[in-house]
Write a protein that holds these residues in place. Structure first.
Motif, mmCIF file in Angstrom:
data_model
loop_
_atom_site.group_PDB
_atom_site.id
_atom_site.type_symbol
_atom_site.label_atom_id
_atom_site.label_comp_id
_atom_site.label_asym_id
_atom_site.label_seq_id
_atom_site.Cartn_x
_atom_site.Cartn_y
_atom_site.Cartn_z
ATOM 1 N N UNK A 84 50.327 34.917 29.226
ATOM 2 C CA UNK A 84 49.268 35.909 29.360
ATOM 3 C C UNK A 84 49.677 37.048 30.276
ATOM 4 N N UNK A 85 50.351 36.717 31.375
ATOM 5 C CA UNK A 85 50.821 37.746 32.306
ATOM 6 C C UNK A 85 51.794 38.693 31.597
ATOM 7 N N UNK A 86 52.728 38.132 30.845
ATOM 8 C CA UNK A 86 53.717 38.950 30.145
ATOM 9 C C UNK A 86 53.040 39.830 29.102
ATOM 10 N N UNK A 87 52.059 39.278 28.382
ATOM 11 C CA UNK A 87 51.339 40.075 27.381
ATOM 12 C C UNK A 87 50.650 41.270 28.035
ATOM 13 N N UNK A 88 49.963 41.032 29.152
ATOM 14 C CA UNK A 88 49.276 42.127 29.836
ATOM 15 C C UNK A 88 50.248 43.160 30.376
ATOM 16 N N UNK A 104 46.978 51.106 40.676
ATOM 17 C CA UNK A 104 46.732 49.972 39.777
ATOM 18 C C UNK A 104 45.419 50.059 39.027
ATOM 19 N N UNK A 105 44.537 50.974 39.398
ATOM 20 C CA UNK A 105 43.283 51.144 38.679
ATOM 21 C C UNK A 105 42.187 50.258 39.231
ATOM 22 N N UNK A 106 41.026 50.381 38.625
ATOM 23 C CA UNK A 106 39.842 49.688 39.133
ATOM 24 C C UNK A 106 39.669 48.295 38.547
ATOM 25 N N UNK A 107 40.417 47.975 37.488
ATOM 26 C CA UNK A 107 40.263 46.651 36.883
ATOM 27 C C UNK A 107 40.788 45.579 37.830
ATOM 28 N N UNK A 108 39.942 44.652 38.194
ATOM 29 C CA UNK A 108 40.342 43.544 39.057
ATOM 30 C C UNK A 108 40.276 42.248 38.251
ATOM 31 N N UNK A 109 41.318 41.434 38.315
ATOM 32 C CA UNK A 109 41.275 40.152 37.594
ATOM 33 C C UNK A 109 40.102 39.317 38.081
ATOM 34 N N UNK A 148 38.296 15.866 24.880
ATOM 35 C CA UNK A 148 38.871 17.187 25.102
ATOM 36 C C UNK A 148 39.032 17.446 26.596
ATOM 37 N N UNK A 149 40.109 18.159 26.928
ATOM 38 C CA UNK A 149 40.501 18.334 28.321
ATOM 39 C C UNK A 149 39.742 19.466 29.014
ATOM 40 N N UNK A 150 39.083 19.129 30.096
ATOM 41 C CA UNK A 150 38.547 20.143 31.008
ATOM 42 C C UNK A 150 39.733 20.780 31.729
ATOM 43 N N UNK A 151 39.713 22.100 31.889
ATOM 44 C CA UNK A 151 40.885 22.761 32.468
ATOM 45 C C UNK A 151 40.476 24.032 33.209
ATOM 46 N N UNK A 152 41.453 24.701 33.786
ATOM 47 C CA UNK A 152 41.214 25.945 34.533
ATOM 48 C C UNK A 152 41.875 27.101 33.790
ATOM 49 N N UNK A 153 41.109 28.145 33.584
ATOM 50 C CA UNK A 153 41.613 29.340 32.892
ATOM 51 C C UNK A 153 41.767 30.472 33.902
ATOM 52 N N UNK A 154 42.896 31.184 33.812
ATOM 53 C CA UNK A 154 43.180 32.312 34.709
ATOM 54 C C UNK A 154 43.408 33.557 33.859
ATOM 55 N N UNK A 155 42.822 34.668 34.252
ATOM 56 C CA UNK A 155 42.974 35.922 33.507
ATOM 57 C C UNK A 155 44.293 36.582 33.904
ATOM 58 N N UNK A 156 45.400 35.959 33.494
ATOM 59 C CA UNK A 156 46.707 36.468 33.904
ATOM 60 C C UNK A 156 47.071 37.775 33.218
ATOM 61 N N UNK A 157 46.456 38.073 32.070
ATOM 62 C CA UNK A 157 46.739 39.349 31.407
ATOM 63 C C UNK A 157 46.304 40.514 32.290
ATOM 64 N N UNK A 158 45.164 40.366 32.970
ATOM 65 C CA UNK A 158 44.700 41.418 33.880
ATOM 66 C C UNK A 158 45.678 41.588 35.039
ATOM 67 N N UNK A 159 46.209 40.472 35.549
ATOM 68 C CA UNK A 159 47.231 40.559 36.596
ATOM 69 C C UNK A 159 48.459 41.313 36.078
ATOM 70 N N UNK A 160 48.837 41.051 34.830
ATOM 71 C CA UNK A 160 49.998 41.721 34.247
ATOM 72 C C UNK A 160 49.801 43.212 34.113
ATOM 73 N N UNK A 161 48.598 43.625 33.692
ATOM 74 C CA UNK A 161 48.333 45.062 33.548
ATOM 75 C C UNK A 161 48.392 45.775 34.894
#
Length: 310
Positions: free
Chosen positions: A84-88, A294-299, A270-283
């Motif tokens: 996700x980080x690389x995509x962002x 870096x702009x106003x978008x905050x992960x 089904x597995x409970x898990x943790x999701x991180x908005x890594x694409x926003x970090x990448x951008x």
């Protein structure tokens, strides 16, 4: 015929300000009162037009390229978070007219050879965030880094009433360092909540080995009612081992992963898990490494994807 290089006047026209204001913004001239929105507009126009101050333009003529290199040789590959980080990062760099080159493997001297060969505009050393001396704070630490994300995972179990928590680690040398960081953050989260330190155990990576490891761990720690995986793979291995041992999940043992992999929701339970908005970090990283605002978008903060396992 090559296209004419953008000038300061072009940037001024595109951003609706004077050339002097463009100069003040791009050169970070002190003692100039310029609104943040204006600064952002100027930087965005400069990036979109490909305008470069004289010093950088000179570097281009001497061989600097529009390539940004990401170094991630020491990080585990294939996980949802890194992808996700690389995509962002790639998405934002492409929007700004740059190309991303991801460097996974590395041998001594590779970085120097790469720099000589392509003269990248910038190098983002993601490895240094987690393997440097200041690893705890380099990626955002307890605010929005790995420590904070781990606290979300362990905090969820605590909120569910679990007071004795274990952590499962796969026997994978590539993730050993990151797993060590995660164990330390998990222990501190539990202790800050007034609970005993998180106890960890290693999963060998085979069905029989994992079963034996979980059986030994639960026998030694009968009070533990929940296990957090250092990633989704380790959590899924715990689920599989629990089934073989006849341990009811989540009634007898809750299990939570970390990374929100696609396989998690296909397992039963089904597995409970943790999701991180890594694409926003990448951008944000794309703009930062280019010296842009870096702009106003905050992960957003990490979030728990609640399913049946915990």
């Amino acid at each position: 015929m090559a296209a004419a290089r953008a000038t300061m006047k072009d940037v001024a026209r595109a951003s609706g300000v004077s050339p002097a204001t463009v100069s003040f913004v791009l050169n970070d001239t002190p003692d100039q009162t310029i609104a943040p929105a204006t600064r952002e507009r100027v930087r965005r126009a400069a990036a979109e037009l490909g305008y470069l101050p004289h010093g950088v333009a000179r570097a281009l003529r001497e061989g600097s390229s529009r390539i940004v290199v990401l170094k991630a040789a020491r990080l585990p590959h294939g996980g949802t978070s890194l992808a996700g980080f690389i995509d962002g990062l790639d998405e934002e760099l492409e929007r700004l007219g740059f190309t991303l080159l991801v460097r996974y493997g590395e041998r001594p001297g590779d970085s120097e050879q790469l720099a000589t060969a392509i003269a990248p505009r910038a190098v983002l050393d993601l490895d240094s965030y987690y393997f440097g001396a200041a690893a705890e704070g380099a990626d955002g630490g307890w605010v929005n880094g790995l420590a904070a994300h781990t606290a979300v995972q362990i905090g969820y179990l605590i909120e569910r009433g679990h007071e004795r928590i274990g952590m499962a680690v796969t026997a994978n040398e590539r993730i050993a360092h990151l797993a060590g960081l995660r164990r330390g953050y998990a222990e501190r989260t539990a202790m800050n909540a007034g609970l005993p330190a998180v106890q960890s155990f290693v999963l060998p990576g085979t069905a029989e080995g994992d079963r034996a490891a979980l059986a030994e761990f639960t026998a030694r720690n009968p009070a533990i009612t929940a296990v957090a995986g250092t990633d989704d793979e380790s959590a899924l291995r715990v689920l599989s081992a629990a089934q073989r041992l006849g341990i009811a999940v989540p009634r007898a043992l809750a299990v939570i992963g970390f990374d929100d992999s696609a396989a998690g929701e296909l397992f039963s339970p089904a597995l409970t898990t943790v999701r991180i908005d890594t694409a926003a970090f990448g951008r944000r990283a794309a703009r930062t490494v280019l010296g842009l605002d870096p702009g106003s978008e905050l992960p957003g903060p990490a979030s728990v994807i609640r399913r049946e396992s915990a």
